[in-house]
Design a protein around this motif. Structure first.
Motif, PDB file in Angstrom:
ATOM      1  N   GLU A 102      33.538  44.025  60.236  1.00 53.71           N
ATOM      2  CA  GLU A 102      33.568  43.868  58.770  1.00 53.71           C
ATOM      3  C   GLU A 102      34.738  43.012  58.336  1.00 53.71           C
ATOM      4  OE1 GLU A 102      32.887  47.594  56.796  1.00 53.71           O
ATOM      5  OE2 GLU A 102      31.214  48.098  58.118  1.00 53.71           O
ATOM      6  N   LEU A 103      35.028  41.987  59.130  1.00 49.53           N
ATOM      7  CA  LEU A 103      36.082  41.020  58.787  1.00 49.53           C
ATOM      8  C   LEU A 103      35.441  39.839  58.060  1.00 49.53           C
ATOM      9  CD1 LEU A 103      38.088  40.971  62.150  1.00 49.53           C
ATOM     10  CD2 LEU A 103      38.765  42.030  59.974  1.00 49.53           C
ATOM     11  N   PRO A 104      36.245  39.069  57.317  1.00 46.82           N
ATOM     12  CA  PRO A 104      35.672  37.876  56.672  1.00 46.82           C
ATOM     13  C   PRO A 104      35.151  36.898  57.725  1.00 46.82           C
ATOM     14  CG  PRO A 104      37.976  38.256  56.000  1.00 46.82           C
ATOM     15  CD  PRO A 104      37.674  39.230  57.070  1.00 46.82           C
ATOM     16  N   ILE A 105      34.079  36.205  57.374  1.00 41.64           N
ATOM     17  CA  ILE A 105      33.485  35.236  58.302  1.00 41.64           C
ATOM     18  C   ILE A 105      33.974  33.847  57.911  1.00 41.64           C
ATOM     19  CG2 ILE A 105      31.280  34.268  59.136  1.00 41.64           C
ATOM     20  CD1 ILE A 105      31.886  37.263  59.879  1.00 41.64           C
ATOM     21  N   GLY A 106      34.478  33.118  58.895  1.00 36.96           N
ATOM     22  CA  GLY A 106      35.019  31.783  58.630  1.00 36.96           C
ATOM     23  C   GLY A 106      33.922  30.743  58.514  1.00 36.96           C
ATOM     24  N   ARG A 107      34.301  29.472  58.639  1.00 38.94           N
ATOM     25  CA  ARG A 107      33.316  28.404  58.470  1.00 38.94           C
ATOM     26  C   ARG A 107      32.621  28.040  59.776  1.00 38.94           C
ATOM     27  NH1 ARG A 107      36.598  23.627  59.142  1.00 38.94           N
ATOM     28  NH2 ARG A 107      35.352  22.400  57.710  1.00 38.94           N
ATOM     29  N   ASP A 108      33.153  28.516  60.925  1.00 37.68           N
ATOM     30  CA  ASP A 108      32.553  28.168  62.225  1.00 37.68           C
ATOM     31  C   ASP A 108      31.505  29.202  62.608  1.00 37.68           C
ATOM     32  OD1 ASP A 108      34.124  25.905  62.663  1.00 37.68           O
ATOM     33  OD2 ASP A 108      35.813  27.176  63.240  1.00 37.68           O
ATOM     34  N   ILE A 109      30.290  28.717  62.776  1.00 36.76           N
ATOM     35  CA  ILE A 109      29.168  29.623  63.100  1.00 36.76           C
ATOM     36  C   ILE A 109      28.589  29.164  64.446  1.00 36.76           C
ATOM     37  CG2 ILE A 109      26.887  30.451  62.283  1.00 36.76           C
ATOM     38  CD1 ILE A 109      29.200  31.081  60.300  1.00 36.76           C
ATOM     39  N   GLY A 152      27.647  21.430  54.222  1.00 34.16           N
ATOM     40  CA  GLY A 152      28.594  21.873  53.192  1.00 34.16           C
ATOM     41  C   GLY A 152      29.863  22.346  53.872  1.00 34.16           C
ATOM     42  N   HIS A 153      30.208  23.613  53.619  1.00 35.11           N
ATOM     43  CA  HIS A 153      31.464  24.156  54.115  1.00 35.11           C
ATOM     44  C   HIS A 153      31.348  24.627  55.573  1.00 35.11           C
ATOM     45  CE1 HIS A 153      33.929  28.005  54.065  1.00 35.11           C
ATOM     46  NE2 HIS A 153      32.797  28.501  54.448  1.00 35.11           N
ATOM     47  N   TRP A 154      30.106  24.780  56.072  1.00 37.13           N
ATOM     48  CA  TRP A 154      29.928  25.370  57.409  1.00 37.13           C
ATOM     49  C   TRP A 154      29.865  24.333  58.511  1.00 37.13           C
ATOM     50  CZ3 TRP A 154      27.207  27.940  53.405  1.00 37.13           C
ATOM     51  CH2 TRP A 154      27.682  29.217  53.165  1.00 37.13           C
ATOM     52  N   VAL A 155      30.440  24.730  59.640  1.00 33.52           N
ATOM     53  CA  VAL A 155      30.357  23.911  60.856  1.00 33.52           C
ATOM     54  C   VAL A 155      29.554  24.764  61.837  1.00 33.52           C
ATOM     55  CG1 VAL A 155      31.671  22.812  62.691  1.00 33.52           C
ATOM     56  CG2 VAL A 155      32.619  22.914  60.370  1.00 33.52           C
ATOM     57  N   ILE A 156      28.319  24.322  62.076  1.00 32.93           N
ATOM     58  CA  ILE A 156      27.416  25.172  62.865  1.00 32.93           C
ATOM     59  C   ILE A 156      27.261  24.581  64.270  1.00 32.93           C
ATOM     60  CG2 ILE A 156      25.111  26.212  62.956  1.00 32.93           C
ATOM     61  CD1 ILE A 156      25.129  26.215  59.904  1.00 32.93           C
ATOM     62  N   ASP A 157      27.743  25.320  65.259  1.00 30.06           N
ATOM     63  CA  ASP A 157      27.637  24.880  66.650  1.00 30.06           C
ATOM     64  C   ASP A 157      26.376  25.465  67.246  1.00 30.06           C
ATOM     65  OD1 ASP A 157      29.913  23.314  67.014  1.00 30.06           O
ATOM     66  OD2 ASP A 157      31.188  25.080  67.227  1.00 30.06           O
ATOM     67  N   LEU A 158      25.567  24.586  67.843  1.00 27.23           N
ATOM     68  CA  LEU A 158      24.354  25.061  68.513  1.00 27.23           C
ATOM     69  C   LEU A 158      24.503  24.796  70.003  1.00 27.23           C
ATOM     70  CD1 LEU A 158      22.887  23.341  65.716  1.00 27.23           C
ATOM     71  CD2 LEU A 158      21.444  25.232  66.432  1.00 27.23           C
ATOM     72  N   ALA A 159      24.109  25.754  70.812  1.00 24.99           N
ATOM     73  CA  ALA A 159      24.173  25.545  72.261  1.00 24.99           C
ATOM     74  C   ALA A 159      22.969  26.197  72.904  1.00 24.99           C
ATOM     75  CB  ALA A 159      25.456  26.152  72.825  1.00 24.99           C
ATOM     76  N   GLN A 160      22.378  25.459  73.826  1.00 24.03           N
ATOM     77  CA  GLN A 160      21.259  26.020  74.564  1.00 24.03           C
ATOM     78  C   GLN A 160      21.777  27.179  75.435  1.00 24.03           C
ATOM     79  OE1 GLN A 160      18.684  23.112  75.991  1.00 24.03           O
ATOM     80  NE2 GLN A 160      17.221  24.712  76.425  1.00 24.03           N
ATOM     81  N   THR A 161      21.040  28.283  75.481  1.00 29.66           N
ATOM     82  CA  THR A 161      21.494  29.399  76.328  1.00 29.66           C
ATOM     83  C   THR A 161      21.527  28.917  77.785  1.00 29.66           C
ATOM     84  OG1 THR A 161      19.211  30.156  76.353  1.00 29.66           O
ATOM     85  CG2 THR A 161      20.697  31.263  74.821  1.00 29.66           C
ATOM     86  N   ARG A 162      22.608  29.312  78.503  1.00 32.33           N
ATOM     87  CA  ARG A 162      22.833  28.719  79.824  1.00 32.33           C
ATOM     88  C   ARG A 162      23.563  29.664  80.763  1.00 32.33           C
ATOM     89  NH1 ARG A 162      26.816  24.828  78.034  1.00 32.33           N
ATOM     90  NH2 ARG A 162      25.309  24.494  76.396  1.00 32.33           N
ATOM     91  N   THR A 163      23.516  29.303  82.051  1.00 33.99           N
ATOM     92  CA  THR A 163      24.465  29.909  83.001  1.00 33.99           C
ATOM     93  C   THR A 163      25.449  28.807  83.354  1.00 33.99           C
ATOM     94  OG1 THR A 163      23.034  29.287  84.813  1.00 33.99           O
ATOM     95  CG2 THR A 163      22.983  31.593  84.122  1.00 33.99           C
ATOM     96  N   GLU A 164      26.595  29.228  83.832  1.00 32.79           N
ATOM     97  CA  GLU A 164      27.621  28.251  84.207  1.00 32.79           C
ATOM     98  C   GLU A 164      28.045  28.522  85.634  1.00 32.79           C
ATOM     99  OE1 GLU A 164      30.631  28.851  81.227  1.00 32.79           O
ATOM    100  OE2 GLU A 164      29.608  27.521  79.807  1.00 32.79           O
ATOM    101  N   ARG A 165      28.331  27.432  86.358  1.00 34.77           N
ATOM    102  CA  ARG A 165      28.858  27.578  87.720  1.00 34.77           C
ATOM    103  C   ARG A 165      30.119  26.735  87.803  1.00 34.77           C
ATOM    104  NH1 ARG A 165      28.560  26.326  93.141  1.00 34.77           N
ATOM    105  NH2 ARG A 165      28.182  24.114  92.768  1.00 34.77           N
ATOM    106  N   TYR A 166      31.188  27.360  88.282  1.00 35.04           N
ATOM    107  CA  TYR A 166      32.469  26.652  88.387  1.00 35.04           C
ATOM    108  C   TYR A 166      32.735  26.317  89.848  1.00 35.04           C
ATOM    109  CZ  TYR A 166      33.446  28.043  83.582  1.00 35.04           C
ATOM    110  OH  TYR A 166      33.395  28.196  82.229  1.00 35.04           O
ATOM    111  N   PRO A 167      32.427  25.081  90.268  1.00 38.36           N
ATOM    112  CA  PRO A 167      32.621  24.745  91.679  1.00 38.36           C
ATOM    113  C   PRO A 167      34.091  24.809  92.091  1.00 38.36           C
ATOM    114  CG  PRO A 167      31.760  22.844  90.452  1.00 38.36           C
ATOM    115  CD  PRO A 167      31.923  23.957  89.478  1.00 38.36           C
TER     116      PRO A 167
END
Ligand code: ATP
Length: 420
Positions: free
Chosen positions: A43-50, A88-103
């Protein structure tokens, strides 16, 4: 169960409802993920990054989404399946759901599309690994259950910071810096396994494997925290600070000066960018050598470099400022330095110096003598370097109260012309 979605701003709900319809058209599923879900639950304020995760082909969605939102695609990386749309005021980041591998440790991962549950597992902390599906009925966003396969809510309730697997900090040591910010902001304590992983990662020196740019990004985010002093205090407690800025320690004096700056509403607090003044206040007690190391290690933007160089040059003059007998002496001393460095001096020094610096900033620095270059020429001063010299002396005499108006200024100039 809490209804998280309805806490979102109605305009954002409207945007997300449109997105849900478009996603359905291309057979994709949309999820609200990351810090927003955590902060909704708290229940904290939500910023502009979504942050939105797209289960399905993100590349079919970006342009229709930007069009439907009347937004701007401000970043797009098809190879990584990510994009940013600003609406407008929002910066909406979209990312395809993924797995990551760190060689290898601390390098960017190889990514592969994967279902949401795997995407949640590749995240940093349990409290950041929750999701809510975006579903809508027409324009109306519908509430949906919280997806929390990794126990984020239990950890939030217990105020616990928990990494998701034992290679996490080796894979990506920036998580140490993310973790300390999050723990300080939300008053979280690492669980035993996470605390042990933090100690091991520091011992193994993983932070040194990161590029300076990646550390710098995290440091800038620290300066933007509501309470940077709390982050530094905790980073010091965790043993992190020597790995990032050798010589930096949390002290009551540092906390006191940051809080003095934060509480000040005077004009001085608005003279230089917030992050710059906070950085200066944090670095103020570092030795010249330690500050020079910061300059060598990080590729700082010009204002930050100038600030550090100015602090190195200015600090030895503090006793002179305290002892100066005339405003013009202080003006001559402070004039070469950036306004940010002088503001830092104001908040970092004791009251007697603060008062002098404050008068310099409020009264002496903005003061203009009653005559300008053209006036001097009309009074018979020959064009050339003498004009500049005389203007500087005229300003000093005005600062020291020897000149009070145009008439006394003209008399002063005539006297100097006769004398020279
Ligand atoms: P903040 O409130 O600090 O902005 P945030 O969690 O939203 O918090 P972001 O940097 O926007 O921070 O990241 C969004 C989400 O992406 C995180 O909540 C986390 O799930 C995931 N994430 C970000 N950085 C990492 C990382 N280095 N490793 C793993 N997951 C990460």
């Amino acid at each position: 169960m809490k209804d998280l979605i309805t806490r979102l701003d109605p305009k954002l709900q409207h945007l997300l409802a449109r997105a849900a319809a478009l996603a359905a058209d291309v057979g994709a599923t949309l999820w609200l993920v990351g810090g927003v879900v955590r902060d909704l639950w708290l229940e904290l304020p939500i910023g502009r990054d979504i942050d939105l995760a797209v289960e399905g082909d993100i590349n079919q969605l970006i342009v229709p989404l930007a069009d439907a939102w009347d937004g701007t695609i401000t970043a797009r990386h098809p190879a990584f399946g990510t994009a940013t749309i600003t609406v407008g005021h929002w910066v909406i980041d979209l990312a395809q759901t993924r797995t990551e591998r760190y060689p290898k440790p601390a390098i960017l991962p190889e990514v592969q599309p994967a279902p949401l549950t795997k995407d949640l597992y590749r995240r940093d902390f349990s409290i950041n690994a929750m999701a809510v599906q975006i579903i809508a009925d027409g324009d109306q966003l519908l509430s949906a259950p919280l997806i929390d396969p990794l126990g984020g809510v239990a950890d939030l309730t217990a105020r616990r910071l928990r990494l998701l697997h034992d290679q996490s900090l080796r894979d990506d040591p920036t998580r140490l810096l993310r973790g300390v910010r999050l723990a300080a902001r939300l008053q979280l304590t690492p669980d035993a396994a996470t605390a042990a992983q933090i100690a091991d990662a520091l011992e193994a020196g993983y932070l040194a494997l990161l590029s300076p740019e990646r550390i710098q990004t995290e440091l800038c985010l620290t300066l933007e925290e509501p309470d940077p002093a709390a982050v530094i205090a905790l980073a010091d407690q965790w043993g992190l600070t020597p790995h990032v800025i050798p010589g930096l320690h949390w002290t009551p004096a540092l906390a006191e000066r940051l809080s003095r700056y934060r509480q000040d509403t005077s004009e001085i607090s608005r003279l230089a960018p917030d992050g710059l003044v906070i950085a200066g206040l944090v670095l103020y007690d570092l030795s010249d050598d330690a500050l020079t190391q910061v300059l060598h290690r990080y590729h700082l933007p010009a204002p930050a470099r100038n600030l550090i160089q100015d602090l190195i040059a200015l600090r030895p003059h503090i006793a002179t400022i305290a002892a100066a007998t005339s405003p013009s002496a202080i003006d001559t001393l402070l004039q070469p330095y950036s306004i940010a460095a002088i503001a830092v001096l104001h908040y970092a020094t004791e009251t007697s110096i603060q008062q002098v610096v404050s008068r310099y900033l409020h009264e002496w620095r903005p003061l203009r003598p009653p005559l300008n270059g053209d006036d001097l020429r009309h009074l018979g001063v020959p064009t050339g370097p003498q004009i500049g010299q005389l203007l500087r002396r005229l300003r000093a005499a005005t600062l020291d109260g020897l000149i009070t108006d145009r008439t006394t200024a003209e008399q002063w100039v005539r006297r100097h012309l006769v004398d020279s």
